[in-house]
Scaffold this motif. Structure first.
Motif, mmCIF file in Angstrom:
data_model
loop_
_atom_site.group_PDB
_atom_site.id
_atom_site.type_symbol
_atom_site.label_atom_id
_atom_site.label_comp_id
_atom_site.label_asym_id
_atom_site.label_seq_id
_atom_site.Cartn_x
_atom_site.Cartn_y
_atom_site.Cartn_z
ATOM 1 N N LEU A 281 0.852 -1.177 0.000
ATOM 2 C CA LEU A 281 0.000 0.000 0.000
ATOM 3 C C LEU A 281 0.893 1.234 0.000
ATOM 4 N N ARG A 282 0.507 2.239 -0.774
ATOM 5 C CA ARG A 282 1.302 3.461 -0.875
ATOM 6 C C ARG A 282 0.423 4.675 -0.614
ATOM 7 N N TRP A 283 0.922 5.556 0.266
ATOM 8 C CA TRP A 283 0.249 6.825 0.536
ATOM 9 C C TRP A 283 1.185 7.966 0.176
ATOM 10 N N GLU A 284 0.679 8.972 -0.512
ATOM 11 C CA GLU A 284 1.437 10.198 -0.746
ATOM 12 C C GLU A 284 0.910 11.245 0.222
ATOM 13 N N MET A 285 1.827 11.970 0.839
ATOM 14 C CA MET A 285 1.409 12.909 1.883
ATOM 15 C C MET A 285 2.395 14.061 2.007
ATOM 16 N N ALA A 286 2.042 15.003 2.846
ATOM 17 C CA ALA A 286 2.924 16.134 3.122
ATOM 18 C C ALA A 286 4.193 15.635 3.803
ATOM 19 N N ARG A 287 5.284 16.288 3.503
ATOM 20 C CA ARG A 287 6.585 15.900 4.056
ATOM 21 C C ARG A 287 6.622 16.162 5.554
ATOM 22 N N ALA A 288 7.047 15.164 6.335
ATOM 23 C CA ALA A 288 7.213 15.316 7.778
ATOM 24 C C ALA A 288 8.693 15.466 8.088
ATOM 25 N N GLU A 289 9.003 16.335 9.032
ATOM 26 C CA GLU A 289 10.402 16.617 9.338
ATOM 27 C C GLU A 289 11.137 15.397 9.853
ATOM 28 N N GLU A 290 10.423 14.501 10.552
ATOM 29 C CA GLU A 290 11.065 13.331 11.143
ATOM 30 C C GLU A 290 11.373 12.241 10.116
ATOM 31 N N ALA A 291 10.822 12.372 8.905
ATOM 32 C CA ALA A 291 10.973 11.329 7.898
ATOM 33 C C ALA A 291 11.721 11.862 6.686
ATOM 34 N N PHE A 292 12.545 11.007 6.081
ATOM 35 C CA PHE A 292 13.220 11.396 4.859
ATOM 36 C C PHE A 292 13.323 10.186 3.938
ATOM 37 N N PRO A 293 13.301 10.405 2.626
ATOM 38 C CA PRO A 293 13.318 9.299 1.665
ATOM 39 C C PRO A 293 14.521 8.380 1.868
ATOM 40 N N GLY A 294 14.249 7.085 1.723
ATOM 41 C CA GLY A 294 15.291 6.090 1.896
ATOM 42 C C GLY A 294 15.291 5.451 3.268
ATOM 43 N N SER A 295 14.575 6.034 4.219
ATOM 44 C CA SER A 295 14.551 5.477 5.572
ATOM 45 C C SER A 295 13.436 4.449 5.705
ATOM 46 N N TYR A 296 13.624 3.520 6.636
ATOM 47 C CA TYR A 296 12.606 2.514 6.917
ATOM 48 C C TYR A 296 11.661 3.019 8.000
ATOM 49 N N ALA A 297 10.531 2.334 8.155
ATOM 50 C CA ALA A 297 9.539 2.757 9.136
ATOM 51 C C ALA A 297 8.762 1.550 9.647
ATOM 52 N N THR A 298 8.294 1.651 10.881
ATOM 53 C CA THR A 298 7.363 0.677 11.435
ATOM 54 C C THR A 298 5.960 1.218 11.209
ATOM 55 N N VAL A 299 5.130 0.435 10.520
ATOM 56 C CA VAL A 299 3.806 0.909 10.101
ATOM 57 C C VAL A 299 2.717 0.125 10.827
ATOM 58 N N HIS A 300 1.754 0.855 11.391
ATOM 59 C CA HIS A 300 0.609 0.246 12.066
ATOM 60 C C HIS A 300 -0.637 0.545 11.230
ATOM 61 N N LEU A 301 -1.144 -0.470 10.536
ATOM 62 C CA LEU A 301 -2.294 -0.291 9.653
ATOM 63 C C LEU A 301 -3.588 -0.276 10.462
ATOM 64 N N LYS A 302 -4.397 0.728 10.228
ATOM 65 C CA LYS A 302 -5.650 0.859 10.968
ATOM 66 C C LYS A 302 -6.728 -0.059 10.388
ATOM 67 N N GLY A 303 -7.393 -0.800 11.291
ATOM 68 C CA GLY A 303 -8.486 -1.664 10.880
ATOM 69 C C GLY A 303 -9.825 -1.063 11.270
ATOM 70 N N ALA A 304 -10.806 -1.936 11.500
ATOM 71 C CA ALA A 304 -12.141 -1.484 11.877
ATOM 72 C C ALA A 304 -12.158 -1.057 13.346
ATOM 73 N N ALA A 305 -13.021 -0.096 13.674
ATOM 74 C CA ALA A 305 -13.113 0.422 15.043
ATOM 75 C C ALA A 305 -14.003 -0.484 15.893
ATOM 76 N N ARG A 306 -13.649 -0.595 17.187
ATOM 77 C CA ARG A 306 -14.450 -1.319 18.173
ATOM 78 C C ARG A 306 -14.843 -0.356 19.281
ATOM 79 N N GLU A 307 -16.019 -0.569 19.850
ATOM 80 C CA GLU A 307 -16.513 0.294 20.917
ATOM 81 C C GLU A 307 -16.127 -0.248 22.291
ATOM 82 N N ASN A 308 -16.078 0.663 23.267
ATOM 83 C CA ASN A 308 -15.909 0.323 24.690
ATOM 84 C C ASN A 308 -14.670 -0.523 24.976
ATOM 85 N N ALA A 309 -13.553 -0.129 24.412
ATOM 86 C CA ALA A 309 -12.284 -0.808 24.713
ATOM 87 C C ALA A 309 -11.537 -0.011 25.772
ATOM 88 N N LEU A 310 -10.905 -0.721 26.701
ATOM 89 C CA LEU A 310 -10.132 -0.075 27.765
ATOM 90 C C LEU A 310 -8.675 -0.062 27.324
#
Length: 386
Positions: A281-310
């Motif tokens: 999956l690829r997202w294009e977005m505004a440049r963030a200061e903490e990120a630069f091309p060529g670097s790796y990242a840990t990605v947390h993909l968002k799924g469906a929302a659940r109610e009443n979680a602690l």
């Protein structure tokens, strides 16, 4: 005879009394243990109370929050990479041969501004001479010849074709000379950043020799970037339902969000071949200061929302030999070290499935200080063993 019978009767009475006492004690102890087991089952497992005064807590930066049930988006953690947007990168090349010198930090991720001189090239004391100076000589020679032929053409001493040839040589020499003079300085010929952005790569060492046309660095324009997330094929269903992602660039300290960076999803898993091991999956977005091309990242993909979680911020949990603990504030100066069972995460918060109740107050900042204090001032939790 009577005395012997009396002694025998007294021994029997004493034995009966002792047996009755033991039976009573056994029944009482059994009832007590049942009560303790019931309490252990009904209440979270406590590992002791930690004492810390209000002043110590303030100095240590201890902060607490009240645990509350709320909607929660479970995330799938995968590997990813940050790359430059197509057409947003610039390759800098040496315009003349010579010794190259850096005039700025060329470490990947370093910010640069448009027009900033990044390198200088010098050909002083080289056998073939300085190309910049040679270009100047060629320009002056061509200029003199062109002006002479212009005067002779007015007198019809030279032909039009001869004048045209002189003019062509002059224009060629002028263009070459002006191109070098625009960026020429006392330290040599300069190579400047064509746009504001960030260094992606530097291909030369300070003080090395380069040829004309040789690539020396890559600059990425600083307003756009692309996040790539590589998802194992077995999670294809989640990928199809993905609502965005949190990601932490390599070496970064701040978790970023595709939503807050106004990301646009460029690709979807649909149409990928079955023999591919990963979906990207690829997202294009505004440049963030903490990120630069060529670097790796840990990605947390968002799924469906659940109610009443602690849930709690990840910083609230500590880990000891595979067991997780939190510190629940039970009084003005007391924090209960409590074992919990954690569930899913969204990259920033962790679901607590056992060991915490809504409404309880939990330390989320300064947890390390409380843990350190636990090493010397732990009051054992209430016990029913007497």
């Amino acid at each position: 005879m009577m005395k012997a019978l009396y002694r025998t009767h007294m021994k029997a009475c004493l034995m009966c009394l002792g047996l009755a006492c033991m039976t009573a004690c056994h029944k009482e102890g059994h009832t007590h243990n049942e009560s303790e087991e019931e309490q252990t089952h009904n209440h979270p497992a406590s590992a002791g109370l930690v004492e810390m005064s209000t002043e110590e807590a303030q100095l240590a930066g201890v902060k607490t929050i009240k645990a509350e049930a709320s909607p929660f988006v479970e995330a799938l953690t995968v590997g990813g990479r940050i790359v430059a947007s197509p057409g947003e990168t610039f390759t800098l090349t040496a315009t003349t041969p010579g010794i190259i010198r850096t005039h700025a930090s060329m470490t990947p991720g370093t910010a640069v501004t448009r027009g900033q001189t990044l390198f200088t090239l010098s050909s002083d004391r080289m056998i073939d001479g300085d190309p910049v100076k040679k270009s100047g000589v060629a320009f002056e020679t061509a200029k003199a010849e062109y002006e002479r032929k212009t005067r002779l053409l007015a007198k019809k001493i030279v032909t039009q074709s001869e004048w045209n040839a002189a003019r062509e040589r002059y224009e060629t020499a002028r263009i070459a000379y002006e191109a070098t003079m625009e960026k020429d300085g006392k330290d040599g010929h300069g190579i400047a950043a064509p746009a504001s952005g960030y260094v992606v790569a530097c291909m030369v060492n300070n003080g090395s020799y380069v040829n004309a046309g040789e690539a020396v660095a890559v600059i990425e324009k600083g307003d756009k970037m692309i996040l790539e997330a590589n998802i194992p094929l077995r999670h294809q269903q989640l990928a199809l339902q993905c609502k965005g992602a949190y990601f932490l660039p390599e070496g970064g300290k701040t978790m970023l969000d595709t939503d807050s960076l106004h990301a646009t999803l460029l690709t979807t898993p649909k149409g990928l071949r079955a023999d591919e091991a990963y979906l990207t999956l690829r997202w294009e977005m505004a440049r963030a200061e903490e990120a630069f091309p060529g670097s790796y990242a840990t990605v947390h993909l968002k799924g469906a929302a659940r109610e009443n979680a602690l849930t709690l911020p990840a910083e609230a949990l500590t880990e000891e030999s595979g067991t997780y603990y939190i510190y629940v504030k039970t009084g003005a100066t007391h924090y209960e070290k409590r074992r919990v069972v954690k569930g899913a995460t969204d990259g920033t918060r962790i679901e607590i499935v056992r060991g915490l109740k809504a409404g309880e107050t939990v330390a989320v900042d300064g947890v390390a200080a409380i843990r350190q204090a636990a090493g010397g001032r732990v009051v054992e939790a209430h016990s029913h063993n007497h």
